[in-house]
Motif scaffolding. Sequence first.
Motif, PDB file in Angstrom:
ATOM      1  N   GLU A  13       0.826  -1.213   0.000  1.00 14.70           N
ATOM      2  CA  GLU A  13       0.000   0.000   0.000  1.00 14.70           C
ATOM      3  C   GLU A  13       0.859   1.260   0.000  1.00 14.70           C
ATOM      4  OE1 GLU A  13       0.718  -0.116   4.461  1.00 14.70           O
ATOM      5  OE2 GLU A  13       1.039  -1.337   2.694  1.00 14.70           O
ATOM      6  N   VAL A  14       1.994   1.216   0.714  1.00 20.41           N
ATOM      7  CA  VAL A  14       2.872   2.384   0.759  1.00 20.41           C
ATOM      8  C   VAL A  14       3.639   2.525  -0.545  1.00 20.41           C
ATOM      9  CG1 VAL A  14       4.754   3.531   1.972  1.00 20.41           C
ATOM     10  CG2 VAL A  14       3.120   2.144   3.254  1.00 20.41           C
ATOM     11  N   ILE A  15       4.206   1.423  -1.022  1.00 27.39           N
ATOM     12  CA  ILE A  15       4.978   1.459  -2.262  1.00 27.39           C
ATOM     13  C   ILE A  15       4.107   1.926  -3.427  1.00 27.39           C
ATOM     14  CG2 ILE A  15       6.221   0.054  -3.963  1.00 27.39           C
ATOM     15  CD1 ILE A  15       7.119  -1.716  -1.601  1.00 27.39           C
ATOM     16  N   GLY A  16       2.924   1.351  -3.535  1.00 26.62           N
ATOM     17  CA  GLY A  16       2.078   1.635  -4.681  1.00 26.62           C
ATOM     18  C   GLY A  16       1.368   2.967  -4.636  1.00 26.62           C
ATOM     19  N   CYS A  17       0.866   3.357  -3.452  1.00 30.67           N
ATOM     20  CA  CYS A  17       0.050   4.574  -3.413  1.00 30.67           C
ATOM     21  C   CYS A  17       0.105   5.284  -2.068  1.00 30.67           C
ATOM     22  CB  CYS A  17      -1.400   4.263  -3.793  1.00 30.67           C
ATOM     23  SG  CYS A  17      -2.214   3.012  -2.780  1.00 30.67           S
ATOM     24  N   GLY A  18       1.236   5.191  -1.371  1.00 27.22           N
ATOM     25  CA  GLY A  18       1.371   5.875  -0.091  1.00 27.22           C
ATOM     26  C   GLY A  18       1.177   7.374  -0.192  1.00 27.22           C
ATOM     27  N   GLY A  19       1.715   7.975  -1.240  1.00 25.90           N
ATOM     28  CA  GLY A  19       1.544   9.408  -1.447  1.00 25.90           C
ATOM     29  C   GLY A  19       0.107   9.773  -1.739  1.00 25.90           C
ATOM     30  N   ALA A  20      -0.553   8.950  -2.542  1.00 21.09           N
ATOM     31  CA  ALA A  20      -1.960   9.191  -2.863  1.00 21.09           C
ATOM     32  C   ALA A  20      -2.826   9.089  -1.607  1.00 21.09           C
ATOM     33  CB  ALA A  20      -2.437   8.197  -3.921  1.00 21.09           C
ATOM     34  N   ILE A  21      -2.518   8.122  -0.755  1.00 20.22           N
ATOM     35  CA  ILE A  21      -3.256   7.987   0.508  1.00 20.22           C
ATOM     36  C   ILE A  21      -3.141   9.270   1.323  1.00 20.22           C
ATOM     37  CG2 ILE A  21      -3.307   6.815   2.748  1.00 20.22           C
ATOM     38  CD1 ILE A  21      -2.464   4.243   1.267  1.00 20.22           C
ATOM     39  N   LEU A  22      -1.919   9.759   1.460  1.00 17.15           N
ATOM     40  CA  LEU A  22      -1.689  10.987   2.224  1.00 17.15           C
ATOM     41  C   LEU A  22      -2.447  12.170   1.622  1.00 17.15           C
ATOM     42  CD1 LEU A  22       2.108  10.404   2.823  1.00 17.15           C
ATOM     43  CD2 LEU A  22       0.431  10.753   4.657  1.00 17.15           C
ATOM     44  N   LYS A  23      -2.458  12.251   0.315  1.00 17.19           N
ATOM     45  CA  LYS A  23      -3.171  13.340  -0.363  1.00 17.19           C
ATOM     46  C   LYS A  23      -4.670  13.247  -0.105  1.00 17.19           C
ATOM     47  CE  LYS A  23      -3.423  15.707  -4.860  1.00 17.19           C
ATOM     48  NZ  LYS A  23      -4.886  15.779  -5.027  1.00 17.19           N
ATOM     49  N   HIS A  24      -5.226  12.037  -0.217  1.00 19.49           N
ATOM     50  CA  HIS A  24      -6.657  11.846   0.042  1.00 19.49           C
ATOM     51  C   HIS A  24      -7.006  12.256   1.469  1.00 19.49           C
ATOM     52  CE1 HIS A  24      -8.251  10.032  -3.590  1.00 19.49           C
ATOM     53  NE2 HIS A  24      -7.245   9.176  -3.645  1.00 19.49           N
ATOM     54  N   VAL A  25      -6.215  11.797   2.416  1.00 18.08           N
ATOM     55  CA  VAL A  25      -6.483  12.115   3.823  1.00 18.08           C
ATOM     56  C   VAL A  25      -6.402  13.621   4.052  1.00 18.08           C
ATOM     57  CG1 VAL A  25      -5.620  11.854   6.185  1.00 18.08           C
ATOM     58  CG2 VAL A  25      -5.761   9.855   4.680  1.00 18.08           C
ATOM     59  N   ASN A  26      -5.399  14.253   3.444  1.00 20.73           N
ATOM     60  CA  ASN A  26      -5.225  15.697   3.595  1.00 20.73           C
ATOM     61  C   ASN A  26      -6.406  16.475   3.019  1.00 20.73           C
ATOM     62  OD1 ASN A  26      -3.357  18.015   4.275  1.00 20.73           O
ATOM     63  ND2 ASN A  26      -3.565  18.380   2.083  1.00 20.73           N
ATOM     64  N   GLU A  27      -7.070  15.883   2.033  1.00 16.68           N
ATOM     65  CA  GLU A  27      -8.218  16.532   1.400  1.00 16.68           C
ATOM     66  C   GLU A  27      -9.542  16.167   2.065  1.00 16.68           C
ATOM     67  OE1 GLU A  27      -7.798  15.490  -2.718  1.00 16.68           O
ATOM     68  OE2 GLU A  27      -6.190  16.957  -3.057  1.00 16.68           O
ATOM     69  N   GLY A  28      -9.465  15.398   3.148  1.00 21.80           N
ATOM     70  CA  GLY A  28     -10.662  15.078   3.913  1.00 21.80           C
ATOM     71  C   GLY A  28     -11.344  13.772   3.556  1.00 21.80           C
ATOM     72  N   ASP A  29     -10.747  12.977   2.685  1.00 22.90           N
ATOM     73  CA  ASP A  29     -11.331  11.689   2.324  1.00 22.90           C
ATOM     74  C   ASP A  29     -11.048  10.653   3.410  1.00 22.90           C
ATOM     75  OD1 ASP A  29     -12.182  12.721  -0.131  1.00 22.90           O
ATOM     76  OD2 ASP A  29     -10.281  12.202  -1.106  1.00 22.90           O
ATOM     77  N   SER A  30     -11.891   9.634   3.464  1.00 30.41           N
ATOM     78  CA  SER A  30     -11.690   8.509   4.384  1.00 30.41           C
ATOM     79  C   SER A  30     -11.033   7.373   3.622  1.00 30.41           C
ATOM     80  CB  SER A  30     -13.031   8.044   4.966  1.00 30.41           C
ATOM     81  OG  SER A  30     -13.614   9.064   5.758  1.00 30.41           O
ATOM     82  N   VAL A  31      -9.858   6.937   4.089  1.00 32.42           N
ATOM     83  CA  VAL A  31      -9.104   5.888   3.395  1.00 32.42           C
ATOM     84  C   VAL A  31      -9.089   4.618   4.239  1.00 32.42           C
ATOM     85  CG1 VAL A  31      -6.891   5.221   2.401  1.00 32.42           C
ATOM     86  CG2 VAL A  31      -7.656   7.602   2.258  1.00 32.42           C
ATOM     87  N   TYR A  32      -9.371   3.514   3.588  1.00 33.24           N
ATOM     88  CA  TYR A  32      -9.361   2.196   4.224  1.00 33.24           C
ATOM     89  C   TYR A  32      -8.366   1.321   3.468  1.00 33.24           C
ATOM     90  CZ  TYR A  32     -13.875   3.890   5.965  1.00 33.24           C
ATOM     91  OH  TYR A  32     -14.866   4.637   6.542  1.00 33.24           O
ATOM     92  N   VAL A  33      -7.724   0.397   4.179  1.00 30.33           N
ATOM     93  CA  VAL A  33      -6.767  -0.515   3.543  1.00 30.33           C
ATOM     94  C   VAL A  33      -7.122  -1.950   3.912  1.00 30.33           C
ATOM     95  CG1 VAL A  33      -4.354  -1.242   3.352  1.00 30.33           C
ATOM     96  CG2 VAL A  33      -4.909   1.201   3.572  1.00 30.33           C
ATOM     97  N   CYS A  34      -7.159  -2.806   2.907  1.00 36.45           N
ATOM     98  CA  CYS A  34      -7.404  -4.236   3.114  1.00 36.45           C
ATOM     99  C   CYS A  34      -6.179  -5.022   2.665  1.00 36.45           C
ATOM    100  CB  CYS A  34      -8.637  -4.680   2.327  1.00 36.45           C
ATOM    101  SG  CYS A  34      -9.001  -6.453   2.488  1.00 36.45           S
ATOM    102  N   PHE A  35      -5.562  -5.756   3.596  1.00 34.37           N
ATOM    103  CA  PHE A  35      -4.433  -6.621   3.284  1.00 34.37           C
ATOM    104  C   PHE A  35      -4.936  -8.046   3.093  1.00 34.37           C
ATOM    105  CE2 PHE A  35      -2.424  -3.270   5.937  1.00 34.37           C
ATOM    106  CZ  PHE A  35      -1.491  -2.804   5.025  1.00 34.37           C
ATOM    107  N   ILE A  36      -4.600  -8.643   1.970  1.00 31.55           N
ATOM    108  CA  ILE A  36      -5.079  -9.989   1.670  1.00 31.55           C
ATOM    109  C   ILE A  36      -4.213 -11.063   2.344  1.00 31.55           C
ATOM    110  CG2 ILE A  36      -5.578 -11.651  -0.158  1.00 31.55           C
ATOM    111  CD1 ILE A  36      -7.467  -9.222  -0.013  1.00 31.55           C
ATOM    112  N   CYS A  37      -2.913 -10.941   2.237  1.00 35.99           N
ATOM    113  CA  CYS A  37      -2.012 -11.950   2.805  1.00 35.99           C
ATOM    114  C   CYS A  37      -1.554 -11.499   4.192  1.00 35.99           C
ATOM    115  CB  CYS A  37      -0.806 -12.175   1.902  1.00 35.99           C
ATOM    116  SG  CYS A  37      -1.216 -12.963   0.343  1.00 35.99           S
ATOM    117  N   GLY A  38      -2.294 -11.888   5.202  1.00 38.29           N
ATOM    118  CA  GLY A  38      -1.944 -11.498   6.560  1.00 38.29           C
ATOM    119  C   GLY A  38      -1.686 -12.677   7.469  1.00 38.29           C
ATOM    120  N   GLY A  39      -1.667 -13.876   6.896  1.00 34.59           N
ATOM    121  CA  GLY A  39      -1.502 -15.068   7.710  1.00 34.59           C
ATOM    122  C   GLY A  39      -0.090 -15.621   7.679  1.00 34.59           C
TER     123      GLY A  39
END
Length: 211
Positions: A13-39
Amino acid sequence: MDILVIATHLDDEVIGCGGAILKHVNEGDSVYVCFICGGTSVRYPNKDLVETRRSHGRKVAKLLGVKEIFFQDFPIIMLDTIPQLEIVTALEKVIFKIKPQVIYTHYSDDINSDHRSVYEATMVWCRPSKTPFLKKVLLYEIFGSNRSFNPNYYISIDKYVEQKLEALSLYTTEVDAQTRNLDTIKKVAQYRGAEINCEYAEGFILYRQIE
Protein backbone atom coordinates in the motif's frame (compact mmCIF):
# COMPACT_ATOMS: atom_id res chain seq x y z
CA MET A 1 -15.28 10.39 -0.32
CA ASP A 2 -14.45 6.82 0.72
CA ILE A 3 -11.28 5.25 -0.69
CA LEU A 4 -10.33 1.57 -0.48
CA VAL A 5 -6.76 0.39 -1.06
CA ILE A 6 -6.52 -3.35 -1.70
CA ALA A 7 -3.00 -4.62 -1.06
CA THR A 8 -1.66 -8.13 -1.21
CA HIS A 9 1.20 -7.76 1.25
CA LEU A 10 2.02 -5.36 4.04
CA ASP A 11 4.04 -2.54 2.42
CA ASP A 12 2.37 -2.80 -1.00
CA GLU A 13 0.00 0.00 0.00
CA VAL A 14 2.87 2.38 0.76
CA ILE A 15 4.98 1.46 -2.26
CA GLY A 16 2.08 1.64 -4.68
CA CYS A 17 0.05 4.57 -3.41
CA GLY A 18 1.37 5.88 -0.09
CA GLY A 19 1.54 9.41 -1.45
CA ALA A 20 -1.96 9.19 -2.86
CA ILE A 21 -3.26 7.99 0.51
CA LEU A 22 -1.69 10.99 2.22
CA LYS A 23 -3.17 13.34 -0.36
CA HIS A 24 -6.66 11.85 0.04
CA VAL A 25 -6.48 12.12 3.82
CA ASN A 26 -5.22 15.70 3.60
CA GLU A 27 -8.22 16.53 1.40
CA GLY A 28 -10.66 15.08 3.91
CA ASP A 29 -11.33 11.69 2.32
CA SER A 30 -11.69 8.51 4.38
CA VAL A 31 -9.10 5.89 3.40
CA TYR A 32 -9.36 2.20 4.22
CA VAL A 33 -6.77 -0.51 3.54
CA CYS A 34 -7.40 -4.24 3.11
CA PHE A 35 -4.43 -6.62 3.28
CA ILE A 36 -5.08 -9.99 1.67
CA CYS A 37 -2.01 -11.95 2.81
CA GLY A 38 -1.94 -11.50 6.56
CA GLY A 39 -1.50 -15.07 7.71
CA THR A 40 1.38 -17.46 8.26
CA SER A 41 3.14 -19.10 5.34
CA VAL A 42 6.33 -20.85 4.30
CA ARG A 43 7.99 -17.43 4.43
CA TYR A 44 6.39 -16.40 7.74
CA PRO A 45 5.68 -19.63 9.70
CA ASN A 46 6.07 -17.90 13.07
CA LYS A 47 2.80 -16.45 14.37
CA ASP A 48 4.72 -13.94 16.50
CA LEU A 49 6.41 -12.61 13.37
CA VAL A 50 3.04 -12.33 11.65
CA GLU A 51 1.77 -10.21 14.55
CA THR A 52 4.93 -8.09 14.40
CA ARG A 53 4.27 -7.37 10.74
CA ARG A 54 0.64 -6.51 11.53
CA SER A 55 1.79 -4.12 14.26
CA HIS A 56 3.96 -2.42 11.64
CA GLY A 57 0.90 -2.13 9.41
CA ARG A 58 -1.05 -0.47 12.22
CA LYS A 59 1.75 2.05 12.82
CA VAL A 60 1.89 2.83 9.11
CA ALA A 61 -1.87 3.27 8.96
CA LYS A 62 -1.73 5.72 11.86
CA LEU A 63 1.07 7.71 10.22
CA LEU A 64 -0.76 7.86 6.90
CA GLY A 65 -4.08 8.74 8.51
CA VAL A 66 -5.88 5.59 7.36
CA LYS A 67 -9.30 5.29 9.00
CA GLU A 68 -9.40 1.49 9.26
CA ILE A 69 -7.40 -1.53 8.14
CA PHE A 70 -8.60 -5.05 7.45
CA PHE A 71 -6.35 -8.10 7.71
CA GLN A 72 -7.29 -11.22 5.77
CA ASP A 73 -5.55 -14.46 6.67
CA PHE A 74 -4.48 -15.82 3.30
CA PRO A 75 -0.93 -17.26 3.13
CA ILE A 76 1.92 -15.43 1.42
CA ILE A 77 3.29 -16.80 -1.88
CA MET A 78 0.45 -19.32 -1.97
CA LEU A 79 -2.56 -17.41 -3.30
CA ASP A 80 -2.48 -19.35 -6.55
CA THR A 81 -3.26 -22.48 -4.49
CA ILE A 82 -6.40 -20.86 -3.01
CA PRO A 83 -9.74 -21.05 -4.86
CA GLN A 84 -10.41 -17.57 -6.25
CA LEU A 85 -13.92 -17.64 -4.81
CA GLU A 86 -12.46 -17.51 -1.28
CA ILE A 87 -10.53 -14.32 -2.04
CA VAL A 88 -13.49 -12.83 -3.90
CA THR A 89 -15.77 -13.55 -0.93
CA ALA A 90 -13.32 -11.98 1.55
CA LEU A 91 -13.17 -8.85 -0.60
CA GLU A 92 -16.94 -8.75 -0.95
CA LYS A 93 -17.39 -8.30 2.81
CA VAL A 94 -14.96 -5.36 2.93
CA ILE A 95 -16.11 -3.66 -0.27
CA PHE A 96 -19.79 -3.75 0.63
CA LYS A 97 -19.10 -2.58 4.17
CA ILE A 98 -17.26 0.51 2.91
CA LYS A 99 -18.95 1.07 -0.47
CA PRO A 100 -15.93 3.01 -1.77
CA GLN A 101 -16.13 5.50 -4.59
CA VAL A 102 -12.48 4.80 -5.46
CA ILE A 103 -10.44 1.59 -5.35
CA TYR A 104 -6.67 1.32 -5.67
CA THR A 105 -5.26 -2.14 -6.36
CA HIS A 106 -2.56 -4.11 -8.16
CA TYR A 107 -1.72 -4.05 -11.87
CA SER A 108 -2.37 -7.22 -13.87
CA ASP A 109 1.04 -7.70 -15.50
CA ASP A 110 3.07 -8.63 -12.45
CA ILE A 111 5.69 -11.32 -11.88
CA ASN A 112 4.35 -11.89 -8.35
CA SER A 113 1.62 -14.52 -8.49
CA ASP A 114 0.02 -13.21 -5.29
CA HIS A 115 -0.37 -9.76 -6.86
CA ARG A 116 -1.97 -11.27 -9.97
CA SER A 117 -4.43 -13.28 -7.87
CA VAL A 118 -5.51 -10.19 -5.94
CA TYR A 119 -5.91 -8.20 -9.15
CA GLU A 120 -8.16 -10.89 -10.63
CA ALA A 121 -10.26 -11.17 -7.47
CA THR A 122 -10.64 -7.40 -7.21
CA MET A 123 -11.77 -7.07 -10.82
CA VAL A 124 -14.77 -9.28 -10.03
CA TRP A 125 -16.08 -6.42 -7.88
CA CYS A 126 -15.10 -3.65 -10.30
CA ARG A 127 -17.92 -4.41 -12.70
CA PRO A 128 -20.43 -1.52 -12.73
CA SER A 129 -23.34 -3.94 -12.34
CA LYS A 130 -21.86 -5.31 -9.13
CA THR A 131 -20.72 -2.10 -7.43
CA PRO A 132 -22.71 0.91 -8.74
CA PHE A 133 -21.21 3.10 -6.00
CA LEU A 134 -17.67 2.61 -7.42
CA LYS A 135 -16.69 5.49 -9.68
CA LYS A 136 -12.94 5.09 -10.20
CA VAL A 137 -10.46 2.19 -10.24
CA LEU A 138 -6.71 2.85 -10.26
CA LEU A 139 -3.99 0.23 -10.59
CA TYR A 140 -0.79 1.13 -8.76
CA GLU A 141 2.86 0.45 -9.51
CA ILE A 142 5.07 -1.99 -7.58
CA PHE A 143 8.53 -1.26 -8.95
CA GLY A 144 10.60 -4.37 -9.63
CA SER A 145 7.50 -6.55 -9.79
CA ASN A 146 5.40 -4.98 -12.54
CA ARG A 147 6.10 -5.52 -16.22
CA SER A 148 5.27 -3.01 -18.97
CA PHE A 149 3.80 -0.48 -16.56
CA ASN A 150 2.95 2.65 -18.57
CA PRO A 151 0.98 5.13 -16.42
CA ASN A 152 -1.88 7.12 -17.89
CA TYR A 153 -2.82 8.80 -14.59
CA TYR A 154 -0.51 10.63 -12.18
CA ILE A 155 -0.74 12.11 -8.70
CA SER A 156 1.84 14.68 -7.62
CA ILE A 157 3.29 13.78 -4.21
CA ASP A 158 5.76 16.65 -3.81
CA LYS A 159 4.24 17.42 -0.39
CA TYR A 160 4.09 13.80 0.71
CA VAL A 161 7.14 11.92 -0.54
CA GLU A 162 9.13 12.20 2.70
CA GLN A 163 6.19 11.02 4.78
CA LYS A 164 5.67 8.14 2.34
CA LEU A 165 9.30 7.09 2.86
CA GLU A 166 8.93 7.45 6.62
CA ALA A 167 5.92 5.13 6.49
CA LEU A 168 7.81 2.58 4.41
CA SER A 169 10.70 2.65 6.89
CA LEU A 170 8.33 1.38 9.60
CA TYR A 171 8.16 -1.97 7.80
CA THR A 172 11.46 -3.08 9.29
CA THR A 173 10.96 -6.70 8.21
CA GLU A 174 10.51 -5.59 4.59
CA VAL A 175 12.58 -2.48 3.84
CA ASP A 176 15.73 -3.06 1.73
CA ALA A 177 14.39 -6.35 0.39
CA GLN A 178 15.15 -6.52 -3.34
CA THR A 179 14.15 -3.25 -5.01
CA ARG A 180 11.94 -1.96 -2.19
CA ASN A 181 14.50 0.12 -0.32
CA LEU A 182 13.86 3.78 0.44
CA ASP A 183 16.37 5.15 -2.03
CA THR A 184 14.89 3.17 -4.92
CA ILE A 185 11.31 4.12 -4.09
CA LYS A 186 12.27 7.80 -3.93
CA LYS A 187 13.98 7.55 -7.32
CA VAL A 188 10.88 5.95 -8.82
CA ALA A 189 8.78 8.83 -7.48
CA GLN A 190 11.29 11.30 -8.91
CA TYR A 191 11.16 9.59 -12.31
CA ARG A 192 7.35 9.63 -12.37
CA GLY A 193 7.47 13.28 -11.30
CA ALA A 194 9.74 14.12 -14.22
CA GLU A 195 7.15 12.63 -16.57
CA ILE A 196 4.59 15.24 -15.49
CA ASN A 197 6.93 18.15 -14.73
CA CYS A 198 6.83 18.02 -10.95
CA GLU A 199 9.38 16.85 -8.41
CA TYR A 200 7.76 13.61 -7.25
CA ALA A 201 4.72 11.64 -8.36
CA GLU A 202 3.04 8.26 -8.31
CA GLY A 203 1.91 6.74 -11.59
CA PHE A 204 -1.22 4.66 -12.08
CA ILE A 205 -3.17 2.84 -14.76
CA LEU A 206 -6.70 4.22 -14.87
CA TYR A 207 -8.85 1.11 -15.25
CA ARG A 208 -12.17 2.97 -15.21
CA GLN A 209 -13.62 6.34 -14.30
CA ILE A 210 -17.30 7.29 -14.24
CA GLU A 211 -18.23 10.94 -14.03
